[in-house]
Design a protein around this motif. Structure first.
Motif, PDB file in Angstrom:
ATOM      1  N   ASP A   6       0.862  -1.223   0.122  1.00  0.00           N
ATOM      2  CA  ASP A   6      -0.062   0.116  -0.087  1.00  0.00           C
ATOM      3  C   ASP A   6       1.001   1.292  -0.071  1.00  0.00           C
ATOM      4  O   ASP A   6       1.446   1.615   1.121  1.00  0.00           O
ATOM      5  CB  ASP A   6      -1.034  -0.027   1.261  1.00  0.00           C
ATOM      6  N   THR A   7       1.084   1.783  -1.391  1.00  0.00           N
ATOM      7  CA  THR A   7       2.017   2.726  -1.204  1.00  0.00           C
ATOM      8  C   THR A   7       1.355   4.340  -0.684  1.00  0.00           C
ATOM      9  O   THR A   7       2.266   5.283  -0.580  1.00  0.00           O
ATOM     10  CB  THR A   7       2.640   2.877  -2.839  1.00  0.00           C
ATOM     11  N   THR A   8       0.242   4.349  -0.314  1.00  0.00           N
ATOM     12  CA  THR A   8      -0.434   5.216  -0.184  1.00  0.00           C
ATOM     13  C   THR A   8      -0.392   5.619   1.633  1.00  0.00           C
ATOM     14  O   THR A   8      -0.769   6.629   2.120  1.00  0.00           O
ATOM     15  CB  THR A   8      -2.111   5.323  -0.298  1.00  0.00           C
ATOM     16  N   PHE A   9       0.073   4.489   2.217  1.00  0.00           N
ATOM     17  CA  PHE A   9       0.056   4.591   3.627  1.00  0.00           C
ATOM     18  C   PHE A   9       1.297   5.266   4.148  1.00  0.00           C
ATOM     19  O   PHE A   9       2.074   5.143   3.749  1.00  0.00           O
ATOM     20  CB  PHE A   9       0.268   2.878   4.245  1.00  0.00           C
ATOM     21  N   SER A  10       0.849   5.971   5.212  1.00  0.00           N
ATOM     22  CA  SER A  10       2.067   6.747   6.083  1.00  0.00           C
ATOM     23  C   SER A  10       1.666   6.624   7.258  1.00  0.00           C
ATOM     24  O   SER A  10       0.578   6.807   7.940  1.00  0.00           O
ATOM     25  CB  SER A  10       1.847   8.217   5.486  1.00  0.00           C
TER      26      SER A  10
END
Length: 388
Positions: A6-10
């Motif tokens: 999930d490249t949107t997770f921060s």
């Protein structure tokens, strides 16, 4: 089947971390490093560390510790031999009476300060800090939930503390007074009368004093006085091996004070880093036991450099008070530009000299230069600044 990342997770960072203020020096430092990597000759006056090698007898003590297998965990608060050496030093040099149990050793003076703030402060507690100040004091206070309150000092007074101004800043929420003498970035040394008056204020108002004496051996026309002599039950004295013995990379700091506070600091350190490096502790014990010849040599060199850089900067129309200690000067750069960040950029880009803007020190219109470098480099820096 593998789930794609999930490249949107921060990660959700804590509010405490998000409240930490980024240093205004980062951009300048990064720019200086980029210039050096590209082959541009940049002279740096930013380093806050002695340019001397660690004394030979200290290095020998570290080697002996390694050969003897003294490389395992130690007590969180430090090896007894080092704490005893520190207690003896405080008695011998500062007139302070502490047992080894009242001494705690950390990973540099910064950790000792950090532990103290967390041991003392509750949310909303106010901490009085004479300004200009070392950049980490207010950030550590905020991180521990406290509220830093700047107490302004003036260059025309040599940045010495006005006790009446300090007294006026005390409120019902005040819990702690931070002193740094000799100071970074000002080099100011607070006179004994000032220290006695601050000690009386602490006793009258039930306050704790945290005194950072890291530069006590780099002092020129005065004798160092420890405020703990006047209010020992109210005072935590913080010091270390970094500046006096040219041991910045060895990472040894220490604090001495009331036993309940020292025990609380040990508890905090026990849940964070545990003990400082075992080998560094044995080296520091040797340094603290006897480094008089080295200290005198370094002080003489620093004083010669101080006199050279202060005279040179003032001759260039960059008003600079003469510091009483440490190895920094604060130069007024409003002739170059009214904003110290822009002045720092001009000095770097046009004169190829790296300095530290006074912004985070609460020293507007000024930049800090460290003279922990050779007379030859100081001379070269002054020549380059003539072009501005």
């Amino acid at each position: 089947m593998t789930t794609p990342p999930d490249t949107t997770f921060s990660p959700r960072l804590s509010q405490q971390v998000q409240r930490l203020r980024p240093s205004s020096t980062i951009a300048v430092t990064s720019r200086a490093l980029e210039m050096q990597r590209s082959g541009i000759d940049v002279l740096s006056m930013a380093a806050g560390e002695p340019d001397f090698d660690t004394p030979a007898h200290v290095v020998a003590a570290a080697k002996q510790a390694i050969d003897a297998g003294k490389t395992r965990y130690t007590q969180v608060q430090g090896i007894p031999e080092l704490r005893e050496a520190i207690a003896a030093k405080l008695k011998r040099e500062n007139g302070l009476n502490y047992t080894a149990e009242q001494v705690t050793v950390g990973n540099g003076g910064k950790q000792s300060l950090f532990n103290a703030f967390f041991a003392l402060l509750d949310p909303g507690d106010e901490v009085l800090i004479p300004a200009p100040y070392w950049v980490s004091y207010p950030e550590m206070v905020r991180f521990a939930g406290g509220v830093p309150m700047a107490v302004t000092t003036r260059p025309e007074d040599g940045y010495r503390l006005d006790v009446d101004v300090l007294k006026a800043a005390i409120t019902p929420r005040t819990k702690l007074i931070v002193l740094n003498s000799p100071g970074n970035p000002t080099g100011a040394v607070f006179p004994e009368a000032t220290l006695r008056a601050v000690a009386e204020l602490a006793q009258q108002h039930g306050l704790t004093i945290l005194t950072d004496e890291m530069y006590e051996h780099i002092i020129y026309d005065h004798q160092h006085v420890s405020i703990a002599r006047f209010a020992p039950e109210h005072t935590l004295t913080v010091n270390g091996a970094s500046k006096a013995y040219a041991m910045t990379g060895w990472r040894i700091g220490y604090a001495a004070g009331p036993l309940p506070l020292v025990k609380a600091m040990n508890a905090i350190q026990g849940q964070s880093t545990s003990n400082a490096s075992s080998v560094s502790q044995w080296a520091a014990a040797a340094a603290i036991a006897d480094s008089r010849e080295f200290i005198e040599m370094a002080r003489g060199k620093f004083q010669e450099r101080r006199d050279r850089i202060v005279a040179g900067l003032n001759a260039l129309g960059l008003p600079t008070p003469t510091p009483d200690g440490a190895f920094y000067v604060l130069a007024d750069t409003t002739r170059i530009h009214a904003d110290e960040l822009e002045a720092t950029r001009i000095i770097l880009d046009e004169a190829r000299v790296a300095v530290v803007p006074g912004t985070d020190f609460l020293a507007p219109g000024r930049v800090r230069l460290s003279y922990a470098t050779s007379l030859e480099q100081i001379g070269a820096v002054l020549e380059r600044l003539k072009t501005l």
